[in-house]
Design a protein around this motif. Structure first.
Motif, mmCIF file in Angstrom:
data_model
loop_
_atom_site.group_PDB
_atom_site.id
_atom_site.type_symbol
_atom_site.label_atom_id
_atom_site.label_comp_id
_atom_site.label_asym_id
_atom_site.label_seq_id
_atom_site.Cartn_x
_atom_site.Cartn_y
_atom_site.Cartn_z
ATOM 1 N N ASP A 174 25.857 5.052 -34.444
ATOM 2 C CA ASP A 174 26.396 3.740 -34.068
ATOM 3 C C ASP A 174 27.606 3.900 -33.145
ATOM 4 O O ASP A 174 27.748 3.169 -32.158
ATOM 5 N N LYS A 175 28.469 4.874 -33.479
ATOM 6 C CA LYS A 175 29.624 5.123 -32.625
ATOM 7 C C LYS A 175 29.191 5.584 -31.231
ATOM 8 O O LYS A 175 29.760 5.177 -30.210
ATOM 9 N N LYS A 176 28.169 6.454 -31.184
ATOM 10 C CA LYS A 176 27.693 6.967 -29.908
ATOM 11 C C LYS A 176 27.122 5.840 -29.039
ATOM 12 O O LYS A 176 27.403 5.759 -27.834
ATOM 13 N N GLN A 177 26.319 4.986 -29.626
ATOM 14 C CA GLN A 177 25.752 3.858 -28.867
ATOM 15 C C GLN A 177 26.854 2.924 -28.372
ATOM 16 O O GLN A 177 26.786 2.390 -27.260
ATOM 17 N N GLN A 178 27.867 2.759 -29.215
ATOM 18 C CA GLN A 178 28.985 1.908 -28.803
ATOM 19 C C GLN A 178 29.724 2.520 -27.620
ATOM 20 O O GLN A 178 30.118 1.816 -26.671
ATOM 21 N N ILE A 179 29.904 3.848 -27.665
ATOM 22 C CA ILE A 179 30.577 4.533 -26.561
ATOM 23 C C ILE A 179 29.776 4.399 -25.267
ATOM 24 O O ILE A 179 30.326 4.112 -24.196
ATOM 25 N N VAL A 180 28.453 4.614 -25.375
ATOM 26 C CA VAL A 180 27.609 4.503 -24.179
ATOM 27 C C VAL A 180 27.653 3.079 -23.623
ATOM 28 O O VAL A 180 27.759 2.862 -22.409
ATOM 29 N N ARG A 181 27.576 2.106 -24.501
ATOM 30 C CA ARG A 181 27.585 0.707 -24.060
ATOM 31 C C ARG A 181 28.908 0.351 -23.385
ATOM 32 O O ARG A 181 28.937 -0.303 -22.337
ATOM 33 N N LEU A 182 29.985 0.815 -23.995
ATOM 34 C CA LEU A 182 31.296 0.522 -23.409
ATOM 35 C C LEU A 182 31.485 1.236 -22.071
ATOM 36 O O LEU A 182 32.092 0.695 -21.138
ATOM 37 N N ARG A 183 30.951 2.481 -21.980
ATOM 38 C CA ARG A 183 31.088 3.210 -20.732
ATOM 39 C C ARG A 183 30.300 2.530 -19.604
ATOM 40 O O ARG A 183 30.788 2.394 -18.468
ATOM 41 N N LEU A 184 29.109 2.064 -19.909
ATOM 42 C CA LEU A 184 28.328 1.347 -18.899
ATOM 43 C C LEU A 184 29.021 0.060 -18.464
ATOM 44 O O LEU A 184 29.065 -0.270 -17.272
ATOM 45 N N GLN A 185 29.553 -0.651 -19.451
ATOM 46 C CA GLN A 185 30.287 -1.876 -19.132
ATOM 47 C C GLN A 185 31.518 -1.575 -18.291
ATOM 48 O O GLN A 185 31.854 -2.310 -17.352
ATOM 49 N N GLN A 186 32.163 -0.456 -18.606
ATOM 50 C CA GLN A 186 33.353 -0.039 -17.853
ATOM 51 C C GLN A 186 32.984 0.276 -16.402
ATOM 52 O O GLN A 186 33.688 -0.119 -15.474
ATOM 53 N N ASP A 187 31.889 0.993 -16.201
ATOM 54 C CA ASP A 187 31.464 1.327 -14.844
ATOM 55 C C ASP A 187 31.117 0.070 -14.045
ATOM 56 O O ASP A 187 31.462 -0.054 -12.863
#
Length: 216
Positions: free
Chosen positions: A15-28
């Motif tokens: 769950d933490k990993k998916q959250q990190i990926v989602r936030l990173r995509l949103q950040q980009d």
């Protein structure tokens, strides 16, 4: 560590990993959007500066035109007052007319011609100005040299139209001549239509033959 605890921790890590990926995509996406907005803002700022400079020039030109209009209008007003004093107006006589009335009898007594009316001189000056403008306009129009290509095309087009008209006139002339001959033969009682057709065809001009060939 128990199996149940391992499963729970694994789920938490995923769950933490998916959250990190989602936030990173949103950040980009947001960083790209911010850069695009900054570029648009820079373009708008540049356009604003250009329009502001153009508007300043327009305002400056408008002020200059307004000042020129005020100056010309003031000159007209002052000149009108001067003209009223010299030439008169509003039913009154100006200085020139008073002096002319006083001087004309003395000039006539000495055999001199009377002075002209000021309005006649004004009309003559206006007419001369219009004539000068017409001459200047004709001189400017005559200095415009037509394009050689356009001139040759115009001449060739005119020649072709002239040739077409002459060919059509020749054909009409031969048709009229043939009709007149046919009527003459009928009045005489002759029956040589076949010979007439042969003679008419032989006498036809090349232009008429071309015209008939085109119609066929």
């Amino acid at each position: 560590m128990e199996m149940e605890e391992i499963v729970q921790l694994t789920a938490l890590v995923e769950d933490k990993k998916q959250q990190i990926v989602r936030l990173r995509l949103q950040q980009d996406r947001d960083e790209a959007l911010v850069q695009e907005l900054r570029n648009e803002q820079a373009l708008l700022s540049k356009e604003h500066s250009t329009l502001a400079a153009a508007l300043a020039c327009v305002v400056k030109d408008a002020e200059a035109v307004a000042a020129a209009e005020r100056g010309v209008a003031a000159g007209i007003t002052a000149r009108d007052e001067t003209l009223k004093g010299l030439a008169g107006g509003g039913g009154g006589e100006g200085e020139y007319e008073l002096l002319r009335r006083r001087l004309d009898p003395e000039r006539m007594r000495l055999g001199l011609p009377p002075l002209s009316r000021v309005q006649d001189d004004i009309d003559a000056a206006m007419s001369q100005r219009l004539a000068d403008k017409r001459v200047l306009g004709r001189a400017v129009s005559e200095t415009v040299v037509p394009s050689p290509t356009l001139g040759s095309q115009s001449r060739s087009g005119q020649d072709s139209r002239t040739d077409g008209m002459s060919s059509g006139s020749d054909a009409d002339e031969y048709d009229a001549e043939g009709s007149a001959r046919k009527k003459t033969h009928k009045l005489r009682g002759d029956d040589d239509d076949g010979d007439y057709s042969t003679r008419s065809s032989a006498a036809a001009s090349p232009a008429l033959k071309r015209r008939k060939k085109k119609s066929q």
